[in-house]
Design an enzyme around this catalytic site. Structure first.
Site, PDB file in Angstrom:
ATOM      1  N   HIS A  55      -9.430  -0.208  12.513  1.00  0.00           N
ATOM      2  CA  HIS A  55      -9.813  -1.590  12.147  1.00  0.00           C
ATOM      3  C   HIS A  55     -10.568  -1.715  10.846  1.00  0.00           C
ATOM      4  CE1 HIS A  55     -10.868  -5.838  12.513  1.00  0.00           C
ATOM      5  NE2 HIS A  55     -12.128  -5.520  12.382  1.00  0.00           N
ATOM      6  N   HIS A 100     -10.405   0.073  18.671  1.00  0.00           N
ATOM      7  CA  HIS A 100     -10.243  -0.845  17.547  1.00  0.00           C
ATOM      8  C   HIS A 100     -11.486  -1.722  17.450  1.00  0.00           C
ATOM      9  CE1 HIS A 100      -7.492  -2.499  14.580  1.00  0.00           C
ATOM     10  NE2 HIS A 100      -8.048  -3.667  14.834  1.00  0.00           N
ATOM     11  N   HIS A 127      -4.991  -8.101  15.231  1.00  0.00           N
ATOM     12  CA  HIS A 127      -3.838  -8.753  14.596  1.00  0.00           C
ATOM     13  C   HIS A 127      -2.566  -8.664  15.444  1.00  0.00           C
ATOM     14  CE1 HIS A 127      -5.733  -9.771  10.793  1.00  0.00           C
ATOM     15  NE2 HIS A 127      -6.312  -8.588  10.792  1.00  0.00           N
TER      16      HIS A 127
HETATM   17 FE   LIG Z   1      -6.329  -3.271  10.633  1.00  0.00          FE
HETATM   18 FE   LIG Z   2      -8.082  -4.924  13.112  1.00  0.00          FE
END
Ligand SMILES: [Fe+2]
Ligand SMILES: [Fe+2]
Length: 273
Positions: free
Chosen positions: A178, A153, A68
């Protein structure tokens, strides 16, 4: 050294809990270095420069990102002047910002932090293992760095565990982010690296991954998107992992989960004074 890593801050409730409580945690437990994953801190999507500043002002030394990273478009610009914000190191060449850096901790120690993204059920970025191998070889633990923290992540626990073993003995901590769900597999691997598959999120656990639950449930039921995902607003649980390292080698001596507030049972590391 006493290190703290906190998982993905989700929305206002997650970031407020951390901003309010982090100064006290640092003070009370004499924490030397704090890393926070901030990829969902702006209404669940990315991070604004103001939120970044607020998290840094609360005492975080470094904020990491993930898939993100660019949800807030401004991040592509301001990341160039914010050297405490790291995006995944294995993005394509030319991506703004950086994914690994050596920082000076409050106690003067040198701490290398890297953010790297997995490829299983994720965007097909550069090989995370090859990239992180170069990063760690350039900054050897116990020689250049007093501690090394890797935020992996990724979606798949297999890929995270593989990264943990790949780096075992070369870094202080490999922690997953994540999935927004804390795992119970914290351990010190054979050669001295602390490991936990996922730190969990800092957010409201009466939710689906920190989001208000009605819309995600509806999407599973109907397969027709109805509304937007919005972060759940109930009390947040601060989730993460604490590590104590050997000052000489940089390897882990102790590792324990951290859970504070909200719906999850509280857990504080036994070695926190
Ligand atoms: Fe996240
Ligand atoms: Fe993520």
């Amino acid at each position: 050294m006493k290190l703290l890593f906190l998982g993905d801050l989700v929305g206002r409730t997650g970031r407020t809990a951390v901003i309010d409580q982090l100064p006290g945690l640092i003070e009370d437990h004499q924490l030397d270095f704090v890393v926070v994953n901030g990829e969902n801190s702006a209404s669940g999507f990315g991070i604004t420069e103001q939120i970044l500043q607020d998290v840094l002002d609360a005492g975080a030394d470094v904020v990491t990102l993930g898939n993100h990273s660019w949800d807030q478009r401004d991040t592509l610009v301001y990341i160039e002047r914010q050297d405490r914000l790291l995006r995944p190191v294995n993005y394509p060449k030319g991506t703004p910002g950086r994914g690994a850096h050596l920082f000076t901790a409050r106690n003067g120690a040198q701490v290398m932090v890297a953010n790297v993204m997995g490829r299983v059920y994720m965007d097909p970025l550069d090989d995370p293992f090859a990239v992180i191998d170069r990063v760690v070889n350039d900054c050897p633990l116990g020689q250049v760095a007093d501690a090394i923290i890797i935020d992996m992540h990724a979606e798949a626990t297999s890929e995270k565990q593989a990264m943990g073993h790949f780096l075992d003995g070369r870094v202080s901590l490999v922690v997953g982010t994540h999935t927004h769900v804390p795992t119970a597999d914290h351990q010190i691997l054979t050669h001295g690296t602390a490991y936990m598959s996922d730190a969990g999120m800092c957010g409201d656990y009466d939710s689906v991954l920190g989001m208000e639950k009605d819309e995600p449930v509806n999407r599973f039921l109907r397969k027709i998107p109805g509304g937007r995902f919005t972060p759940a607003g109930g009390d947040a649980t601060i989730c993460g992992v604490a590590v104590e390292t050997d000052d000489r080698t940089g390897l882990a001596l102790k590792v324990a989960p951290v859970r504070i507030g909200g719906r999850l049972d509280p857990v504080l590391p036994p070695f926190w004074s």
